[in-house]
Design a protein around this motif. Structure first.
Motif, mmCIF file in Angstrom:
data_model
loop_
_atom_site.group_PDB
_atom_site.id
_atom_site.type_symbol
_atom_site.label_atom_id
_atom_site.label_comp_id
_atom_site.label_asym_id
_atom_site.label_seq_id
_atom_site.Cartn_x
_atom_site.Cartn_y
_atom_site.Cartn_z
ATOM 1 N N ASP A 40 -39.489 -0.187 -8.669
ATOM 2 C CA ASP A 40 -39.934 0.631 -7.826
ATOM 3 C C ASP A 40 -41.177 1.222 -8.648
ATOM 4 O O ASP A 40 -41.421 1.457 -9.552
ATOM 5 C CB ASP A 40 -38.624 1.571 -7.797
ATOM 6 N N ALA A 41 -42.033 1.842 -7.503
ATOM 7 C CA ALA A 41 -43.276 2.210 -7.898
ATOM 8 C C ALA A 41 -43.778 2.967 -9.015
ATOM 9 O O ALA A 41 -44.133 2.924 -9.821
ATOM 10 C CB ALA A 41 -44.103 2.522 -6.747
ATOM 11 N N PRO A 42 -42.880 4.308 -9.002
ATOM 12 C CA PRO A 42 -43.161 5.094 -10.265
ATOM 13 C C PRO A 42 -42.807 4.704 -11.799
ATOM 14 O O PRO A 42 -42.931 5.225 -12.640
ATOM 15 C CB PRO A 42 -42.052 6.420 -9.920
ATOM 16 N N LEU A 43 -41.962 3.570 -11.611
ATOM 17 C CA LEU A 43 -41.669 3.022 -13.136
ATOM 18 C C LEU A 43 -42.598 1.766 -13.376
ATOM 19 O O LEU A 43 -42.593 1.240 -14.580
ATOM 20 C CB LEU A 43 -40.236 2.262 -12.973
ATOM 21 N N LEU A 44 -43.554 1.538 -12.394
ATOM 22 C CA LEU A 44 -44.576 0.491 -12.748
ATOM 23 C C LEU A 44 -45.966 1.101 -12.685
ATOM 24 O O LEU A 44 -47.047 0.359 -13.051
ATOM 25 C CB LEU A 44 -44.427 -0.608 -11.666
ATOM 26 N N ALA A 45 -46.482 2.242 -12.270
ATOM 27 C CA ALA A 45 -47.384 2.745 -11.791
ATOM 28 C C ALA A 45 -48.400 3.321 -13.146
ATOM 29 O O ALA A 45 -49.258 3.847 -12.788
ATOM 30 C CB ALA A 45 -47.462 3.820 -10.856
ATOM 31 N N PHE A 46 -47.691 3.416 -14.160
ATOM 32 C CA PHE A 46 -48.355 3.960 -15.351
ATOM 33 C C PHE A 46 -48.489 3.193 -16.617
ATOM 34 O O PHE A 46 -47.468 2.345 -16.721
ATOM 35 C CB PHE A 46 -47.832 5.368 -15.466
ATOM 36 N N ALA A 47 -49.372 3.248 -17.316
ATOM 37 C CA ALA A 47 -49.473 2.680 -18.704
ATOM 38 C C ALA A 47 -48.474 3.518 -19.688
ATOM 39 O O ALA A 47 -47.511 2.921 -20.077
ATOM 40 C CB ALA A 47 -50.782 2.617 -19.320
ATOM 41 N N ASP A 48 -48.394 4.685 -19.557
ATOM 42 C CA ASP A 48 -47.465 5.651 -20.146
ATOM 43 C C ASP A 48 -46.583 6.394 -19.198
ATOM 44 O O ASP A 48 -46.884 6.846 -18.350
ATOM 45 C CB ASP A 48 -48.347 7.138 -20.697
ATOM 46 N N ARG A 49 -45.222 5.693 -19.099
ATOM 47 C CA ARG A 49 -44.128 5.956 -18.512
ATOM 48 C C ARG A 49 -43.299 7.149 -18.758
ATOM 49 O O ARG A 49 -42.224 7.052 -18.071
ATOM 50 C CB ARG A 49 -43.533 4.932 -18.221
ATOM 51 N N THR A 50 -43.831 7.943 -19.764
ATOM 52 C CA THR A 50 -42.782 8.937 -20.235
ATOM 53 C C THR A 50 -42.541 9.984 -19.181
ATOM 54 O O THR A 50 -41.665 10.650 -19.389
ATOM 55 C CB THR A 50 -43.307 9.577 -21.536
ATOM 56 N N ARG A 51 -43.352 10.090 -18.157
ATOM 57 C CA ARG A 51 -42.978 10.938 -17.202
ATOM 58 C C ARG A 51 -41.698 10.772 -16.528
ATOM 59 O O ARG A 51 -41.241 11.730 -15.645
ATOM 60 C CB ARG A 51 -44.171 11.178 -16.276
ATOM 61 N N VAL A 52 -41.281 9.544 -16.332
ATOM 62 C CA VAL A 52 -39.849 9.342 -15.712
ATOM 63 C C VAL A 52 -39.069 8.404 -16.537
ATOM 64 O O VAL A 52 -38.044 8.390 -16.388
ATOM 65 C CB VAL A 52 -40.468 8.181 -14.643
ATOM 66 N N MET A 53 -39.411 8.084 -17.793
ATOM 67 C CA MET A 53 -38.320 7.676 -18.701
ATOM 68 C C MET A 53 -38.946 7.749 -20.301
ATOM 69 O O MET A 53 -40.149 7.600 -20.617
ATOM 70 C CB MET A 53 -37.854 6.206 -18.411
ATOM 71 N N THR A 54 -37.986 7.694 -21.018
ATOM 72 C CA THR A 54 -38.429 7.614 -22.526
ATOM 73 C C THR A 54 -38.535 6.406 -22.949
ATOM 74 O O THR A 54 -38.494 5.492 -22.311
ATOM 75 C CB THR A 54 -37.286 8.333 -23.396
ATOM 76 N N ASP A 55 -39.502 6.284 -24.057
ATOM 77 C CA ASP A 55 -39.735 4.968 -24.395
ATOM 78 C C ASP A 55 -38.549 4.209 -24.735
ATOM 79 O O ASP A 55 -38.442 3.004 -24.514
ATOM 80 C CB ASP A 55 -40.552 4.992 -25.716
ATOM 81 N N GLU A 56 -37.430 4.462 -25.321
ATOM 82 C CA GLU A 56 -36.184 3.996 -25.611
ATOM 83 C C GLU A 56 -35.437 3.364 -24.458
ATOM 84 O O GLU A 56 -35.068 2.194 -24.387
ATOM 85 C CB GLU A 56 -35.263 4.939 -26.531
ATOM 86 N N VAL A 57 -35.578 4.185 -23.187
ATOM 87 C CA VAL A 57 -34.972 3.808 -22.153
ATOM 88 C C VAL A 57 -35.759 2.911 -21.500
ATOM 89 O O VAL A 57 -35.332 1.703 -21.044
ATOM 90 C CB VAL A 57 -34.946 5.082 -21.028
ATOM 91 N N ARG A 58 -37.279 2.752 -21.564
ATOM 92 C CA ARG A 58 -38.124 1.676 -20.864
ATOM 93 C C ARG A 58 -37.644 0.380 -21.678
ATOM 94 O O ARG A 58 -37.810 -0.644 -20.976
ATOM 95 C CB ARG A 58 -39.636 2.248 -21.331
ATOM 96 N N LYS A 59 -37.253 0.304 -22.915
ATOM 97 C CA LYS A 59 -36.952 -1.144 -23.456
ATOM 98 C C LYS A 59 -35.868 -1.538 -22.619
ATOM 99 O O LYS A 59 -35.517 -2.791 -22.643
ATOM 100 C CB LYS A 59 -36.670 -0.648 -24.926
ATOM 101 N N ALA A 60 -34.795 -0.847 -22.297
ATOM 102 C CA ALA A 60 -33.629 -1.305 -21.727
ATOM 103 C C ALA A 60 -33.864 -1.608 -20.301
ATOM 104 O O ALA A 60 -33.275 -2.288 -19.814
ATOM 105 C CB ALA A 60 -32.645 -0.129 -21.713
ATOM 106 N N VAL A 61 -35.007 -1.157 -19.756
ATOM 107 C CA VAL A 61 -35.309 -1.223 -18.280
ATOM 108 C C VAL A 61 -36.348 -2.042 -17.874
ATOM 109 O O VAL A 61 -36.195 -2.959 -17.008
ATOM 110 C CB VAL A 61 -35.693 0.122 -17.680
ATOM 111 N N CYS A 62 -37.269 -2.064 -18.691
ATOM 112 C CA CYS A 62 -38.422 -3.168 -18.510
ATOM 113 C C CYS A 62 -38.154 -4.354 -19.604
ATOM 114 O O CYS A 62 -38.744 -4.122 -20.812
ATOM 115 C CB CYS A 62 -39.555 -2.596 -18.647
ATOM 116 N N ILE A 63 -37.816 -5.308 -19.334
ATOM 117 C CA ILE A 63 -37.569 -6.642 -19.970
ATOM 118 C C ILE A 63 -38.461 -7.722 -19.537
ATOM 119 O O ILE A 63 -37.942 -8.120 -18.318
ATOM 120 C CB ILE A 63 -36.053 -6.831 -19.987
#
Length: 357
Positions: free
Chosen positions: A268-291
């Motif tokens: 989904d777009a808000p999870l991919l539309a930024f180099a810095d995605r901390t506005r929608v998820m923490t860096d720790e969560v990102r590691k679990a979501v973006c593999i």
């Protein structure tokens, strides 16, 4: 420059992406507001719009794909997206250099010695007679190029020539080989309008940085374009001091706005539309979501990613499983279960439904 907090960025992004409140827009208006829908899988655009529109029905999006009002093609980040025809005319020339680079990196060695201009011209002639799948097109092109790899030829044309994938491909639950068709009828040209692409990106995702716009599009050389546009844009800084750009008349959402639970699909777009995605998820969560190249289907709770979700179907039943990525309160679990139940009523009406957290 005004400093913007992460929560304000979060609410502003969700508002512009229609995730704070379902909107009463038409499908085309919504697709243009969002600047495209990820279409890596056939059902993803449907799930994205279900999360964003009131009274959305599967048949309505299918009709828009079937009549060519919305077209699916290889676009931002060299991935499949569904856009309106005017937006396709805007985006395809802008991402053309990216697609040339992807072709060179992925298939350059396999197409060494092949005249790529002649290859594209031959593909145009073949597609003038009607759609072909990538394997069919590659095989036909290889007939006049002894020793060439048909797979490399098919992929090369996909990157170098504006093409669309006509229905029924890309419609609800339709999987299988993807057909290629000429996009000449859309009026797409080779002239890129990067400033307009940036304006549209900021309208859909701003405030955002140069790096954010590059991450969303895959297009290089945007720093210079932003600098040229600086006099017409508003600038902010985020909590880490990064410079963010926005349209001059765009408003910021209040950080006090409530954000309802949403079960958004893969990519989904808000999870991919930024180099810095901390506005929608923490860096720790990102590691679990973006593999790797994958981005999981996620549950937004209070505007940020709190869990992943997946479904498993049998003949008469469907089970939706939620995998929390942080501790969920009793109230949050109840809200997720309620929204998950509504989602399954949309995707699998009449099936026996089970939601597990």
């Amino acid at each position: 420059m005004t400093r913007i907090g992460t929560r304000t960025l979060n609410r502003t992004t969700l508002e512009r992406q229609l995730l704070l409140e379902r909107a009463g827009l038409s499908i085309v208006d919504a697709a243009e507001r969002l600047l495209g829908l990820n279409a890596q899988g056939p059902n993803l655009p449907y799930l994205a719009l279900w999360n964003r529109l009131r009274e959305f029905e599967i048949k309505d999006l299918t009709a828009a794909i079937e009549d060519g009002t919305l077209v699916r093609s290889t676009l931002m980040r060299a991935t499949q997206h569904l856009l309106s025809v005017p937006d396709f005319r805007l985006i395809r020339p802008a991402v053309a250099p990216l697609l040339v680079r992807v072709q060179r990196n992925a298939w350059g060695k396999a197409t060494t010695g092949i005249d790529l201009d002649a290859l594209v011209a031959d593909a145009r002639r073949l597609l003038a007679d009607g759609p072909l799948t990538r394997p069919q097109l590659g095989k036909r092109l290889a007939e006049s190029r002894p020793g060439a790899d048909p797979t490399a030829l098919g992929w090369t044309v996909q990157y170098l020539e504006p093409l669309v994938h006509p229905a029924p491909s890309g419609t609800w639950n339709v999987h299988g080989a993807t057909p290629f068709a000429s996009a000449e009828w859309t009026g797409v040209t080779g002239k890129a309008d990067l400033p307009e692409m940036i304006r549209r990106y900021l309208a859909a995702f701003g405030p955002a940085s140069v790096s954010d716009a590059r991450a969303w599009s895959g297009v290089g050389g945007l720093k210079e374009i932003f600098e040229e546009m600086r006099p017409e844009l508003r600038t902010y800084t985020d909590e880490n001091g990064r410079e963010l750009f926005d349209l001059p008349d765009a408003t910021l959402a209040s950080e006090e706005l409530p954000a309802p639970v949403r079960l958004v699909p893969d990519f989904d777009a808000p999870l991919l539309a930024f180099a810095d995605r901390t506005r929608v998820m923490t860096d720790e969560v990102r590691k679990a979501v973006c593999i790797g190249a994958s981005v999981a289907a996620t549950v937004l709770v209070d505007g940020t990613v709190a869990a992943k979700w997946s479904t498993k179907k049998t003949k008469d039943a469907v089970e939706l499983t939620v995998e929390p990525l942080r501790k969920l309160s009793t109230v949050e679990r109840a809200a997720i279960e309620e929204e998950a139940g509504r989602l399954l009523e949309f995707t699998d009406p009449g099936a026996v439904v089970k939601v597990g957290i």
